[in-house]
Design an enzyme around this catalytic site. Structure first.
Site, short mmCIF file in Angstrom:
data_model
loop_
_atom_site.label_atom_id
_atom_site.label_comp_id
_atom_site.label_asym_id
_atom_site.label_seq_id
_atom_site.Cartn_x
_atom_site.Cartn_y
_atom_site.Cartn_z
N ARG A 110 39.71 17.11 29.53
CA ARG A 110 38.84 18.17 29.02
C ARG A 110 38.33 18.96 30.21
O ARG A 110 37.59 18.43 31.04
CB ARG A 110 37.66 17.53 28.28
CG ARG A 110 36.89 18.47 27.40
CD ARG A 110 35.51 17.94 27.08
NE ARG A 110 34.53 18.85 27.65
CZ ARG A 110 33.23 18.62 27.72
NH1 ARG A 110 32.73 17.48 27.28
NH2 ARG A 110 32.43 19.51 28.26
N HIS A 167 31.21 26.66 29.80
CA HIS A 167 30.37 25.52 30.19
C HIS A 167 29.26 26.07 31.09
O HIS A 167 29.33 25.98 32.31
CB HIS A 167 31.22 24.49 30.93
CG HIS A 167 30.59 23.12 31.03
ND1 HIS A 167 31.17 21.99 30.51
CD2 HIS A 167 29.44 22.71 31.61
CE1 HIS A 167 30.41 20.93 30.78
NE2 HIS A 167 29.35 21.34 31.46
N GLU A 213 27.48 22.33 25.15
CA GLU A 213 26.02 22.20 25.15
C GLU A 213 25.26 23.52 25.12
O GLU A 213 24.48 23.83 26.02
CB GLU A 213 25.57 21.35 26.35
CG GLU A 213 26.25 19.99 26.38
CD GLU A 213 25.70 19.04 27.44
OE1 GLU A 213 24.95 19.50 28.31
OE2 GLU A 213 26.01 17.85 27.36
N ASN A 353 28.29 14.93 23.06
CA ASN A 353 28.05 14.41 24.40
C ASN A 353 26.87 13.45 24.30
O ASN A 353 25.77 13.88 23.97
CB ASN A 353 27.72 15.53 25.39
CG ASN A 353 28.88 16.51 25.57
OD1 ASN A 353 29.99 16.25 25.12
ND2 ASN A 353 28.62 17.62 26.25
N TYR A 355 24.70 10.26 26.11
CA TYR A 355 24.47 9.46 27.31
C TYR A 355 23.31 8.47 27.16
O TYR A 355 23.32 7.42 27.77
CB TYR A 355 24.07 10.37 28.48
CG TYR A 355 25.16 11.24 29.04
CD1 TYR A 355 25.47 12.48 28.48
CD2 TYR A 355 25.85 10.85 30.17
CE1 TYR A 355 26.44 13.29 29.03
CE2 TYR A 355 26.84 11.67 30.73
CZ TYR A 355 27.12 12.88 30.15
OH TYR A 355 28.09 13.69 30.69
N GLU A 426 31.54 13.38 25.93
CA GLU A 426 31.01 13.09 27.27
C GLU A 426 30.19 11.83 27.18
O GLU A 426 29.41 11.66 26.24
CB GLU A 426 30.09 14.21 27.78
CG GLU A 426 30.75 15.25 28.61
CD GLU A 426 29.75 16.28 29.16
OE1 GLU A 426 28.67 15.89 29.60
OE2 GLU A 426 30.09 17.47 29.13
#
Ligand code: GAL
Length: 518
Positions: A110, A167, A213, A353, A355, A426
């Site tokens: 990606r 991005h 994002e 994404n 985390y 992600e």
């Protein structure tokens, strides 16, 4: 030279290179029962990066500035005045990086396309040298089917390109022309740029994303000004101009319309013949109520709505979450009927994404503060309960290791948004930038992180979540936005002086987990 001797020499060379530091038998590479068989047959495993963070060559071959190039030119803004001007130089080293992906048994990459490399002024004249770079990158990924590495291993597998159109790196020219994401003209300009990329690369790229994002763009760019273009109301950050009560919402609205218009172009002009799919990449922190009281439960739900729902709710249901409508009122733009028609249902796939997780508690809004996006949430962020942190801390101030948060986040999307086709797009953790070889290669905490998060992802799939792929952030240590080079997210160590790449233990962990021979 006789064959056995040749092999011995190659083996010793590889050892000397630090490439075989971790033997597959090592208990440190324990996959915790995970293998390719843990997920459905066509499940995709990849790594992710972004153009500004890895390409470098910022002034080469006609690339124009993005808002990040200009933002980072303020002296003293970043530690050591770091920027992405050179970073890990993937612009010149892409072959080595793609070879590495193949060697580590990944299926996909990606990456993002730098808009200002293709259109240095945002619109108009095409920079054909920039266009050619992504041709080389994509073609090399697809050629990997015939790759031969120096241990004479022949791989029949190519690296599938997953291309993201933006991005964070808006062309500076558009910032100057009409205030970037705040100007409605950006919707058409983004759709034209996207259209050009579909036309140029869509014969080979079958997996597209419009944005990474957009929430971060709107919140950090316009509410606290921590990211480019650094606009905000004074109490919320150190900005020279902006309005945190309105601009994040206007920027987000335009980002959603940019996304929807690009998807509309793809569907009308290309999808039938190119047979690809298109979606968007959304960040999602899991918000867990601090207590079981109603007010903390509502606080956590507001946080989920203001974070993920801001973008996903319109894309799935055609409107902003009711919580946002009730709180933000007339500062929140409305979609017209025509806009609802293109926004609703505008994703074939949703990238998440994921985390970390935080506890949420209710706070009463401070009426003396001017309106602001974060202020509108009416929540307090809490990182521990009864003195126990929500999870072990990584290097980044915001990153706690909370694998159960990934499980809850995915199951939430499944339940609340009709189980869309999802990619875990992600996931990863960072070490401090000043670790060195060999210590930096022994990233045990990262191996534990990946093992426990992927185990939780497996649980969601086993329970019916429609997740079709997983991407680790990131293939390489790289330019980490406001942390510059003081944070290392890579499964591959990069010496920022020589740019030499050395896989860390976590890279070998993936290699073993993704091994195709069992
Ligand atoms: C994500 C972002 C990436 C990367 C990562 C680690 O939010 O998309 O660019 O920097 O965080 O902070």
């Amino acid at each position: 030279m006789r064959w056995p001797l040749l092999f011995l020499v190659l083996y010793l060379l590889a050892l000397a290179d630090g490439q075989l530091e971790f033997s597959p038998e090592s208990t440190e590479l324990d996959t915790g029962g995970l293998s390719r068989d843990s997920f459905p047959k066509d499940f995709i495993y990849g790594t992710a990066t972004s153009a500004y963070q890895v390409e470098g060559a910022a002034h080469q071959d006609g690339r124009g500035d993005s808002i990040w190039d200009v933002f980072l030119r303020q002296p003293g803004l970043e530690v050591n005045n770091a920027s992405g001007e050179v970073t890990v130089d993937q612009y010149h080293r892409y072959k080595e990086d793609i070879d590495l992906m193949a060697k580590l048994n990944f299926d996909a990459y990606r990456f993002s396309i730098s808009w200002s490399r293709i259109f240095p002024n945002g619109t108009g004249k095409v920079n054909w040298k920039g266009v050619a770079y992504y041709d080389r990158l994509i073609n090399y990924m697809l050629q990997k089917g015939m790759f031969i590495n120096y241990l004479t291993f022949v791989s029949p597998f190519c690296i599938t390109p997953y291309a993201n159109l933006n991005h964070y790196d808006l062309p500076q020219a558009l910032q100057e022309r009409y205030n970037g994401w705040l100007g409605r003209q950006v919707v058409k300009d983004f759709a034209d740029y996207a259209d050009f990329c579909f036309k140029m690369y869509g014969d080979r790229v079958k997996n597209w994303f419009t944005f990474n994002e957009p929430r971060v763009v709107a919140a950090l760019g316009y509410d606290n000004g921590y990211f480019a273009p650094s606009r905000c109301s004074q109490p919320y950050g150190n900005c020279t101009a902006g309005d945190s009560g309105t601009e994040p919402y206007v920027a987000a609205h335009n980002l959603i319309l940019c996304h929807a218009s690009a998807v509309q172009r793809y569907r009308e002009k290309y999808q039938k013949s190119q047979k690809g799919r298109i979606g968007i990449l959304l960040d999602f922190v899991w918000y867990e109520p601090l207590t079981r009281g109603k007010s903390d439960e509502y606080a956590a739900q507001r946080a989920r709505d203001f974070h993920l729902g801001w973008f996903l709710h319109p894309i799935v249901y055609g409107e902003y979450p009711k919580t946002m409508q009730n709180i933000v009122k007339d500062r929140l733009p409305k979609f017209t009927k025509e806009e609802v028609n293109i926004v609703k249902g505008s994703a074939d796939v949703i990238g998440i994404n994921q985390y970390t997780a935080f506890y949420m508690q209710h706070v009463t809004v401070n009426k003396s503060m001017p309106p602001g996006y974060q202020n509108d949430w009416q929540v307090g962020f809490v990182y521990e309960k009864n003195g126990v942190p929500i999870g072990p801390k990584a290097y980044s101030y915001w990153l706690y290791e909370v694998p159960w948060g990934l499980y809850k986040a995915i199951m939430y999307v499944k339940e609340r948004y009709g189980n869309p086709t999802m990619i875990l797009a992600e996931n990863g953790m960072d070490q401090p930038g000043n670790v060195t070889i060999p210590d930096g290669l022994k990233d045990t905490q990262r191996v534990n992180y990946y093992r426990s998060y992927i185990q939780q992802l497996k649980k969601t799939v086993d329970e019916g979540a429609n997740v079709i792929g997983y991407f680790a952030w990131s293939l390489l240590d790289n330019f980490e936005w406001r942390l510059g080079y003081t944070s290392r997210f890579g499964i591959t160590f990069v010496d920022f002086k020589t740019l030499k790449r050395t896989p860390k233990m976590s890279a070998y962990w993936f290699q073993k987990m993704l091994s195709r021979k069992h």
